[in-house]
Design a protein around this motif. Sequence first.
Motif, PDB file in Angstrom:
ATOM      1  N   ILE A 114      -6.726  12.734  23.462  1.00  0.00           N
ATOM      2  CA  ILE A 114      -7.295  11.235  23.239  1.00  0.00           C
ATOM      3  C   ILE A 114      -6.347  10.228  23.592  1.00  0.00           C
ATOM      4  O   ILE A 114      -5.147  10.379  23.294  1.00  0.00           O
ATOM      5  CB  ILE A 114      -7.655  11.362  21.643  1.00  0.00           C
ATOM      6  N   GLY A 115      -6.998   9.243  24.091  1.00  0.00           N
ATOM      7  CA  GLY A 115      -6.301   7.975  24.598  1.00  0.00           C
ATOM      8  C   GLY A 115      -6.388   6.956  23.757  1.00  0.00           C
ATOM      9  O   GLY A 115      -7.099   6.510  22.769  1.00  0.00           O
TER      10      GLY A 115
ATOM     11  N   VAL B  29       4.957  11.673  22.766  1.00  0.00           N
ATOM     12  CA  VAL B  29       5.192  12.565  21.649  1.00  0.00           C
ATOM     13  C   VAL B  29       3.613  12.408  21.018  1.00  0.00           C
ATOM     14  O   VAL B  29       3.100  11.554  20.802  1.00  0.00           O
ATOM     15  CB  VAL B  29       6.370  12.572  20.718  1.00  0.00           C
ATOM     16  N   GLU B  30       3.106  13.753  20.956  1.00  0.00           N
ATOM     17  CA  GLU B  30       1.544  13.862  20.520  1.00  0.00           C
ATOM     18  C   GLU B  30       1.545  15.007  19.406  1.00  0.00           C
ATOM     19  O   GLU B  30       1.996  16.082  19.775  1.00  0.00           O
ATOM     20  CB  GLU B  30       0.789  13.856  21.352  1.00  0.00           C
ATOM     21  N   LEU B  31       0.506  14.729  18.375  1.00  0.00           N
ATOM     22  CA  LEU B  31       0.088  15.879  17.473  1.00  0.00           C
ATOM     23  C   LEU B  31      -0.830  16.610  18.017  1.00  0.00           C
ATOM     24  O   LEU B  31      -1.975  16.145  18.449  1.00  0.00           O
ATOM     25  CB  LEU B  31      -0.357  15.289  16.081  1.00  0.00           C
TER      26      LEU B  31
ATOM     27  N   PHE C 190      -7.897   6.982  14.836  1.00  0.00           N
ATOM     28  CA  PHE C 190      -9.102   8.061  14.455  1.00  0.00           C
ATOM     29  C   PHE C 190      -8.172   9.308  14.121  1.00  0.00           C
ATOM     30  O   PHE C 190      -7.430   9.914  14.895  1.00  0.00           O
ATOM     31  CB  PHE C 190      -9.791   8.349  15.732  1.00  0.00           C
ATOM     32  N   GLY C 191      -8.460   9.631  12.898  1.00  0.00           N
ATOM     33  CA  GLY C 191      -7.613  10.735  12.048  1.00  0.00           C
ATOM     34  C   GLY C 191      -8.187  12.136  12.786  1.00  0.00           C
ATOM     35  O   GLY C 191      -9.210  12.212  13.616  1.00  0.00           O
TER      36      GLY C 191
ATOM     37  N   ILE D  13      -6.564  19.968  20.891  1.00  0.00           N
ATOM     38  CA  ILE D  13      -6.847  18.662  21.026  1.00  0.00           C
ATOM     39  C   ILE D  13      -5.340  17.918  20.941  1.00  0.00           C
ATOM     40  O   ILE D  13      -4.921  17.946  19.521  1.00  0.00           O
ATOM     41  CB  ILE D  13      -7.847  17.945  19.985  1.00  0.00           C
ATOM     42  N   SER D  14      -5.114  17.047  21.720  1.00  0.00           N
ATOM     43  CA  SER D  14      -3.923  16.277  21.501  1.00  0.00           C
ATOM     44  C   SER D  14      -4.132  14.866  21.246  1.00  0.00           C
ATOM     45  O   SER D  14      -5.121  14.238  21.936  1.00  0.00           O
ATOM     46  CB  SER D  14      -2.943  16.238  22.895  1.00  0.00           C
ATOM     47  N   THR D  15      -3.872  14.296  20.367  1.00  0.00           N
ATOM     48  CA  THR D  15      -4.125  13.308  19.620  1.00  0.00           C
ATOM     49  C   THR D  15      -3.819  11.942  19.723  1.00  0.00           C
ATOM     50  O   THR D  15      -4.137  10.854  19.016  1.00  0.00           O
ATOM     51  CB  THR D  15      -4.326  13.503  17.986  1.00  0.00           C
ATOM     52  N   GLY D  16      -3.104  11.588  20.674  1.00  0.00           N
ATOM     53  CA  GLY D  16      -2.484  10.503  21.056  1.00  0.00           C
ATOM     54  C   GLY D  16      -1.115   9.837  20.583  1.00  0.00           C
ATOM     55  O   GLY D  16      -0.446  11.006  19.742  1.00  0.00           O
TER      56      GLY D  16
END
Length: 288
Positions: A76-77, A125-127, A218-219, A239-242
């Motif tokens: 997700i960008g 770094v991303e969740l 966006f959560g 899904i890598s969330t940004g």
Amino acid sequence: MKLLRYGAKGAEKPGMLDASGQVRDLSAVVPDIAAATLTRAGLAPLRELDPASLPLVDRPGRLAPPWSGMGKFICIGLNYADHAAESGLPVPAEPVIFMKPTSALVGCNDPVVLPQGSVKTDWEVELGVVIGEQARYVSEADAMKHVAGYCVVNDVSEREYQIERGGTWDKGKGCDTFGPVGPWLATADEIADPQALDMWLDVNGKRYQNGSTRTMVFGVAQLVAYVSRFMTLYPGDLISTGTPPGVGMGQKPAPIYLKAGDEMRLGIAGLGEQRQRVHAWDPSLIDG
């Protein structure tokens, strides 16, 4: 639970992190931490285990991606408003979706190899959100039922390829070694609130990113529901969330990009830490 895989490429073994941070061998219980292991049915027998009853792994060595069989590596960008600002782009009205090929996937401490001709390779770094149950057109209210757990992702990005080479982000996101994941997968019950996790990234000992999932546009539940409208999500999909602000592209007065010899360290609260050395192009570091 904190699940992981350890060992040389092609010879990875399944493991579990115990309460003291030691690796326990799961080989006698499951042959691998595979996509099917991440379903509710697959995780149930592991939840019954006493980690102290499992063999201790004294020297686990390399930490591999925490599970095998990832079907999709979805990203997700521009999902943090302050990162969008540093990129000179508006906050999106809907999530921006792009993909990394699974050939970019590497372990959390594996080498990051600059592609030939790279001049603008960057860090993020991303969740990571790991899918545990098939999701298709799920509601936001039900979305979290489809999440197996969470992990740290470094969305390494070549900005020239991403932005200046024809307008498709995937070019700059999908290079070999550009997807470090791990060190472990923490099951969803380990993380009380995925929207309250501190995250950070250092390059050569200097802190560049110091953010929190609190500031996502966006959560997690929104993202799982949204992505499931455009593609079916299966167990093992990621899904890598940004990323929060502080990427190299956004540094002032001039951008800073990675070069051979640099070291990245990054982590997220409850999900562990990664450390990667950056190398010049060397296919033996990818294929070896």
